[in-house]
Design a protein around this motif. Structure first.
Motif, short mmCIF file in Angstrom:
data_model
loop_
_atom_site.label_atom_id
_atom_site.label_comp_id
_atom_site.label_asym_id
_atom_site.label_seq_id
_atom_site.Cartn_x
_atom_site.Cartn_y
_atom_site.Cartn_z
N GLU A 123 0.85 -1.19 0.00
CA GLU A 123 0.00 0.00 0.00
C GLU A 123 0.88 1.23 0.00
OE1 GLU A 123 -1.20 -0.06 4.73
OE2 GLU A 123 -2.69 0.58 3.29
N GLY A 124 0.38 2.25 -0.64
CA GLY A 124 1.11 3.50 -0.75
C GLY A 124 0.69 4.24 -2.01
N PHE A 125 1.31 5.38 -2.24
CA PHE A 125 0.99 6.14 -3.45
C PHE A 125 1.60 5.45 -4.65
CE2 PHE A 125 0.29 9.47 -0.28
CZ PHE A 125 -0.97 9.87 -0.68
N SER A 126 0.78 5.30 -5.68
CA SER A 126 1.18 4.61 -6.89
C SER A 126 0.30 5.11 -8.04
CB SER A 126 1.00 3.10 -6.69
OG SER A 126 1.43 2.39 -7.81
N TRP A 134 -3.72 6.55 -3.74
CA TRP A 134 -3.36 5.60 -2.69
C TRP A 134 -3.87 4.23 -3.15
CZ3 TRP A 134 -0.22 6.01 1.32
CH2 TRP A 134 -0.24 5.01 2.30
N ARG A 150 -4.00 0.15 -2.34
CA ARG A 150 -3.87 -0.85 -1.27
C ARG A 150 -4.21 -2.22 -1.86
NH1 ARG A 150 -5.30 -1.64 4.67
NH2 ARG A 150 -6.89 -3.25 4.70
N GLN A 187 -6.31 10.96 -4.36
CA GLN A 187 -5.81 11.80 -3.27
C GLN A 187 -6.89 12.72 -2.72
OE1 GLN A 187 -1.84 13.54 -3.86
NE2 GLN A 187 -1.63 12.18 -5.63
N LEU A 244 -8.66 11.55 0.42
CA LEU A 244 -7.86 11.27 1.61
C LEU A 244 -7.84 12.43 2.61
CD1 LEU A 244 -4.90 9.46 -0.15
CD2 LEU A 244 -6.74 8.41 1.20
N ARG A 273 -8.82 10.51 5.73
CA ARG A 273 -7.45 10.23 6.19
C ARG A 273 -7.35 8.83 6.78
NH1 ARG A 273 -7.59 15.71 8.40
NH2 ARG A 273 -8.26 14.70 10.30
N ARG A 302 -5.87 5.72 4.86
CA ARG A 302 -4.43 5.45 4.74
C ARG A 302 -3.88 4.71 5.95
NH1 ARG A 302 -1.13 10.63 3.28
NH2 ARG A 302 0.51 9.13 3.67
N ASN A 303 -4.69 4.55 6.98
CA ASN A 303 -4.19 3.98 8.23
C ASN A 303 -5.02 2.79 8.69
OD1 ASN A 303 -2.08 6.02 8.69
ND2 ASN A 303 -3.83 7.40 8.83
#
Length: 188
Positions: free
Chosen positions: A66-69, A88, A90, A110, A113, A118, A121-122
């Motif tokens: 997971e992450g920005f891609s 983002w 995942r 984005q 998010l 938010r 992302r967690n």
């Protein structure tokens, strides 16, 4: 004996997929969608909850990445994103009773998010479905059916996906069914 995390070869990944707006349309190309997999392709409500009900012992989520891609061109088009715009992404394995049943890929622009978004992302090992279906601000769009280019036996051949909307934000959730999910006798 305690259950271990999913034991799965690392080469198992999200396959290229042809998407159809309906199960019927996909069924014209692949009659398998009308067999035992049909239940899983058409589950209403939380897919995670349906998987949890199928479990005899334990359900868990394993994060693959997971992450920005950059989303695929097809995903970007579906989300109305500019080409090569970061989102983002995942990817997880949804496992029941120590075995992987589903690969899932979520693409979150984005713009989604901010504020309450938010949290997306967690999530860690928490299922995304638990968050989306517990929040009345997220609304699911129609399900689409996917026919995957399976690399070999045991890889996903069928998938489903949908957009979830919150105001002007939309995220894309794809669930890629591993054959053992719908070929096992205990549907749920």
């Amino acid at each position: 004996m305690p259950l271990k995390d999913c034991d799965q070869p690392p080469e198992l990944s999200i396959p290229p997929t042809f998407w159809y707006r309906s199960l019927v349309a996909a069924g014209l190309y692949c009659p398998e969608v009308h067999g035992p997999a049909r239940y899983w392709l058409t589950v209403e409500g939380s897919f995670t909850r349906a998987l949890q009900q199928k479990c005899q012992e334990r359900f868990h989520v394993e994060i693959l990445r997971e992450g920005f891609s950059t989303p695929t061109p097809e995903e970007a088009k579906r989300l109305n994103l500019a080409p090569r715009q970061l989102a983002w992404v995942r990817e997880v394995r949804l496992c029941g009773d120590g075995r992987p049943w589903v690969l899932a890929r979520t693409v979150i622009p984005q713009t989604c998010l901010h504020g309450h978004g938010r949290r997306l992302r967690n999530l860690g090992n928490k299922p995304l479905g638990a968050y989306l279906f517990s929040s009345p601000e997220w609304q699911r769009g129609p399900l689409e059916t996917g026919l995957c280019k399976a690399r070999s036996n045991g890889h996903p051949r069928l998938a489903r996906r949908s957009l979830f909307h919150r105001g002007s934000c939309a995220l894309l959730v794809g669930e890629y069914l591993l054959p053992r999910l719908y070929q096992s006798p205990n549907r749920g």
